[in-house]
Structures are given as structure tokens and as C-alpha cells.
Design a protein around this motif. Structure first.
Motif, mmCIF file in Angstrom:
data_model
loop_
_atom_site.group_PDB
_atom_site.id
_atom_site.type_symbol
_atom_site.label_atom_id
_atom_site.label_comp_id
_atom_site.label_asym_id
_atom_site.label_seq_id
_atom_site.Cartn_x
_atom_site.Cartn_y
_atom_site.Cartn_z
ATOM 1 N N PHE A 199 51.706 2.190 2.354
ATOM 2 C CA PHE A 199 51.263 2.871 3.308
ATOM 3 C C PHE A 199 50.661 4.222 2.846
ATOM 4 O O PHE A 199 51.312 4.922 2.298
ATOM 5 N N LEU A 200 49.514 4.629 3.429
ATOM 6 C CA LEU A 200 48.805 5.746 3.265
ATOM 7 C C LEU A 200 48.452 6.334 4.540
ATOM 8 O O LEU A 200 48.056 5.951 5.408
ATOM 9 N N HIS A 201 49.224 7.643 4.388
ATOM 10 C CA HIS A 201 48.679 8.663 5.292
ATOM 11 C C HIS A 201 47.324 9.385 4.986
ATOM 12 O O HIS A 201 47.226 9.846 3.864
ATOM 13 N N LEU A 202 46.441 9.333 5.952
ATOM 14 C CA LEU A 202 45.092 10.033 5.997
ATOM 15 C C LEU A 202 45.024 11.385 6.518
ATOM 16 O O LEU A 202 45.716 11.690 7.622
ATOM 17 N N PRO A 203 44.199 12.457 5.951
ATOM 18 C CA PRO A 203 44.059 13.723 6.504
ATOM 19 C C PRO A 203 43.061 13.543 7.582
ATOM 20 O O PRO A 203 42.287 12.516 7.779
ATOM 21 N N PRO A 204 42.777 14.532 8.282
ATOM 22 C CA PRO A 204 41.754 14.478 9.462
ATOM 23 C C PRO A 204 40.388 14.372 8.706
ATOM 24 O O PRO A 204 40.247 15.005 7.535
ATOM 25 N N GLY A 257 45.447 11.834 22.298
ATOM 26 C CA GLY A 257 44.371 12.517 22.683
ATOM 27 C C GLY A 257 43.244 12.768 21.555
ATOM 28 O O GLY A 257 42.186 13.154 21.772
ATOM 29 N N PHE A 258 43.210 12.338 20.357
ATOM 30 C CA PHE A 258 42.384 12.317 19.267
ATOM 31 C C PHE A 258 41.212 11.203 19.666
ATOM 32 O O PHE A 258 41.596 10.101 20.022
ATOM 33 N N GLN A 259 40.009 11.629 19.503
ATOM 34 C CA GLN A 259 38.962 10.728 19.931
ATOM 35 C C GLN A 259 38.298 9.830 18.506
ATOM 36 O O GLN A 259 37.543 8.918 18.739
ATOM 37 N N PHE A 260 39.159 9.997 17.489
ATOM 38 C CA PHE A 260 38.713 9.487 16.267
ATOM 39 C C PHE A 260 39.625 9.375 15.410
ATOM 40 O O PHE A 260 40.535 10.270 15.250
ATOM 41 N N ASN A 261 40.175 8.285 14.921
ATOM 42 C CA ASN A 261 40.978 8.040 13.652
ATOM 43 C C ASN A 261 40.363 7.476 12.542
ATOM 44 O O ASN A 261 39.866 6.362 12.594
ATOM 45 N N PRO A 262 40.348 8.260 11.404
ATOM 46 C CA PRO A 262 39.686 7.556 10.167
ATOM 47 C C PRO A 262 40.352 6.347 9.849
ATOM 48 O O PRO A 262 39.787 5.427 9.036
ATOM 49 N N ALA A 263 41.592 6.175 10.245
ATOM 50 C CA ALA A 263 42.586 5.128 9.787
ATOM 51 C C ALA A 263 41.801 3.609 10.260
ATOM 52 O O ALA A 263 41.654 2.529 9.607
#
Length: 204
Positions: free
Chosen positions: A164-169, A15-21
Motif C-alpha cells: 500500500f502506498l500513501h500519496l502526497p497532495p 471535503g477534498f475535491q480531488f484524490n490523486p489515488a
């Protein structure tokens, strides 16, 4: 032949409209970092299709550095995950193909777990420069872990840098979904680029 860096980021999900990844993978595509050409790859949020696409690109490009990116809504910094396991388990949150994995092994031919081969010193160097970079423990058991495991295994078997990097919102995403943790997209991009520069430098 020019050395290649592969940056693979997941697209939007849940449901997120945008993913920084996804956005960072697209923005880095074609850039040059320390004499290495970056290839950006956007992965579908699908266990079967996503891993197949990632493996195809690893085999075709034979990158010297591989970096996976995924969104972690709870993260407050760009986080290098130390380990990934050969297991996916997400019975309550299906991927975009409707698949629900329950204690499913990823690959019987590999180890049960692999650690990152991206130098921890790269993250530490970027943190000292004031960038929001840190280290985490595990990529979980969803698709980020599946991608991380695939990247870690490739890196170990080919003796290259990979992690692998996890990105914040990002700020835009945080405002839309009322997340308290947020890092502007431009700052996330600069942090990822710094980590890549330092990883290349440290690996000679």
C-alpha cells in the motif's frame, strides 16, 4: 493467460475535491507493465462497501501484483507502508456511509498484523532514479489501513507481491487546500509506475 496487476485507489473524501489515488488508478487501468495488464479499481470511502469491492476483485482477478493507493495530506513523498493491522478505529471521522469504527477488528481469521510483500528494493531503486519514493511504518487505523491489511493478507496467502502506498497532495490539491507538501500528479504517476516495474522485475 496474461498476468494481472490490480491497482486500487480511494476516491475523494473529507471535503477534498480531488484524490490523486483515484486519478492514478484510472490512468493506469488498461496499461501494460512488463507483460502484466493493469486493472484500475476506484474504492469508495466506505469500510463495508470498499472492502467488499476490493475482495471481489482480488478473488475474480487473482492478480500477481496488488497495489493500494490512498491520500495522506501530510506526506511529502510516495510512501510504501510497511505494516497494516486487523483493526479500524475512527470514532471522530465517519466514512461516507456514516459509520464510525471504534476498536473494530477487521477479520478474525487472519493475523493481527501483516507486513508488506512489495519488495522494499523496488522503492529503493526508484528513489535512486530521483523519484520521490520512500518507506513509512504504518497505514494508520482508517480505511487506508483496512485496504492495506486486505492486500497484505492476500499477498501473504497467495505468495505474490502486494503493498500500500500513501500519496502526497498533488499540486492542484495543495493549492486548493493550502497544503505545504506537494508532488505533481505526473511525477506521482511515474513513481507508482516505477515501483510496479521494479516489483514485477524483482518477483521474477
Amino acid at each position: 493467460m496474461e498476468d494481472v496487476v490490480l491497482v486500487a485507489g480511494f476516491t475523494v473524501f473529507a471535503g477534498f475535491q480531488f484524490n490523486p489515488a483515484e486519478e492514478i488508478a484510472r490512468r493506469l487501468d488498461g496499461q501494460a507493465i512488463r507483460g502484466h495488464r493493469v486493472r484500475g479499481l476506484v474504492l469508495p470511502v466506505s469500510l463495508k462497501r470498499g472492502l467488499r469491492l476490493l475482495r471481489e476483485h482480488l478473488e475474480a482477478l487473482r492478480p500477481r501484483v496488488v497495489l493500494g493507493l490512498g491520500l495522506a495530506p501530510w506526506a511529502r513523498r510516495v510512501t510504501l507502508e510497511l505494516a497494516a493491522v486487523s483493526l479500524v478505529h475512527y470514532p471522530d471521522y465517519p466514512d461516507e456511509d456514516g459509520h464510525r469504527a471504534e476498536l473494530q477488528l477487521l477479520d478474525g481469521g487472519g493475523l493481527r498484523a501483516y507486513t508488506t510483500r512489495l519488495p522494499l528494493e523496488a522503492v529503493q531503486a526508484c528513489s535512486r532514479q530521483g523519484l520521490p519514493a520512500t518507506v513509512g511504518v504504518t497505514a494508520g487505523t482508517y480505511l487506508c489501513n483496512a485496504a492495506a491489511y486486505t492486500i497484505h493478507r492476500y499477498a501473504h496467502e497467495n505468495r505474490v507481491a502486494g503493498g500500500f502506498l500513501h500519496l502526497p497532495p498533488s499540486t492542484e490539491l495543495a493549492h486548493r487546500h493550502r497544503f505545504t507538501a506537494t508532488v505533481p500528479l505526473w511525477l506521482q504517476l511515474e513513481t507508482v509506475k516505477c515501483i510496479l516495474r521494479e516489483a514485477i522485475r524483482l518477483n521474477g
